[in-house]
Design an enzyme around this catalytic site. Structure first.
Site, short mmCIF file in Angstrom:
data_model
loop_
_atom_site.label_atom_id
_atom_site.label_comp_id
_atom_site.label_asym_id
_atom_site.label_seq_id
_atom_site.Cartn_x
_atom_site.Cartn_y
_atom_site.Cartn_z
CG ASP A 1 -1.89 1.22 2.02
OD1 ASP A 1 -2.22 1.91 0.23
OD2 ASP A 1 -1.73 1.84 2.82
CB THR B 1 -0.45 10.68 2.10
OG1 THR B 1 -0.36 9.41 1.76
CG2 THR B 1 0.66 11.24 0.55
C1 BG6 Z 1 -5.24 5.91 -0.22
C2 BG6 Z 1 -5.49 6.65 1.56
O1 BG6 Z 1 -4.40 5.65 -0.40
O2 BG6 Z 1 -5.98 6.60 -1.12
C3 BG6 Z 1 -6.99 7.37 1.52
O3 BG6 Z 1 -5.35 5.61 2.61
C4 BG6 Z 1 -7.33 8.14 -0.23
O4 BG6 Z 1 -7.46 8.57 2.78
C5 BG6 Z 1 -7.56 7.18 -1.34
O5 BG6 Z 1 -9.10 8.73 0.22
C6 BG6 Z 1 -7.82 7.70 -2.32
O6 BG6 Z 1 -6.45 9.22 -3.06
P1 BG6 Z 1 -6.67 10.02 -3.65
O7 BG6 Z 1 -5.37 9.75 -3.91
O8 BG6 Z 1 -7.19 8.91 -4.87
O9 BG6 Z 1 -8.03 11.04 -3.14
MG MG Z 2 -3.26 3.45 3.23
#
Ligand code: BG6
Ligand code: MG
Length: 221
Positions: A9, A17
């Protein structure tokens, strides 16, 4: 020995982030007239962008038209990307580089399995994009974690069966997805929260030296 591969992940395992997602979601919540706390932010970990907005709107008991939702999804992401564009390799979480080095030395292949549509950009910001032999992100899946799709595509990229894959995750939804995929799940973070994982470590710095050469092979024998 059974060949193994690793699926990482991204958010919360390789880089932190969540703090930037928090700032961007909080601003939206405040704009809509309610508070958004760090505890609320925990609910969004591992969850897709669209689902995150739904959870946030539930918290604030706000209902919006589809058009407004699309507008806020866009503006939240633009705000989030302002933080991402400032990221550099110094934001790689402790233990991540050493772990990738170790896997390279052992000849164990690894791919990314992230819910984020921004994953390629984030990896480029921290100079890790080239290191992964494959990237599965929020653009490659039709079903978000806890659905196992993201990891099953990862296994295909590794040319391995699910039971030969080890998944590193920091979110409940991600651990659930790995377990549903019939992979070995490694929870990184709070072991109480991630108690469904096969293995738990506080951070990547705590992975035992013989994890890939003895612990995992023994588990999948
Ligand atoms: C995941 C995060 O990796 O990505 C989530 O843990 C996030 O919090 C999700 O909502 C989607 O991310 P993005 O960058 O497409 O908005
Ligand atoms: Mg994660």
């Amino acid at each position: 020995m059974n060949k193994i591969g690793v699926i990482f992940d991204l958010d919360g395992v390789i880089v932190d982030t969540a703090k930037y997602h928090f700032l961007a979601w909080k601003q939206l919540a405040n704009h809509l007239g309610f508070e958004f706390t760090e505890a609320h932010n925990e609910l969004l970990k591992g969850v897709s962008r669209v689902r995150s907005l739904e959870i946030l709107l539930d918290i604030g008991k706000v209902s919006l038209s589809e058009e407004k939702k699309q507008e806020y999804l866009k503006s939240k992401n633009e705000h989030y990307l302002k933080y991402i564009m400032k990221m550099g390799p110094e934001e790689i979480l402790p233990g991540a580089n050493a772990l990738l080095d170790k896997l390279d030395n052992l000849g164990i292949e690894y791919v990314l399995g992230s819910a984020s549509k921004n994953a390629p950009l984030i990896l480029k910001q921290v100079n890790l994009f080239e290191r992964f032999s494959g990237i599965v992100d929020g653009n490659s899946v039709t079903k978000a974690k806890p659905d196992p799709e993201v990891f099953l595509i990862g296994a295909q990229k590794l040319n391995l069966k699910p039971e030969q894959c080890v998944v590193f995750e920091d979110a409940i939804a991600g651990v659930e997805a790995a377990n549903k995929a019939n992979m070995i799940s490694v929870g990184i973070g709070d072991s109480n929260t991630l108690h469904e994982a096969d293995f738990n470590f506080k951070s990547l710095t705590e992975i035992p030296h013989d994890f890939f050469t003895a612990v995992i092979p023994e588990k999948i024998m």
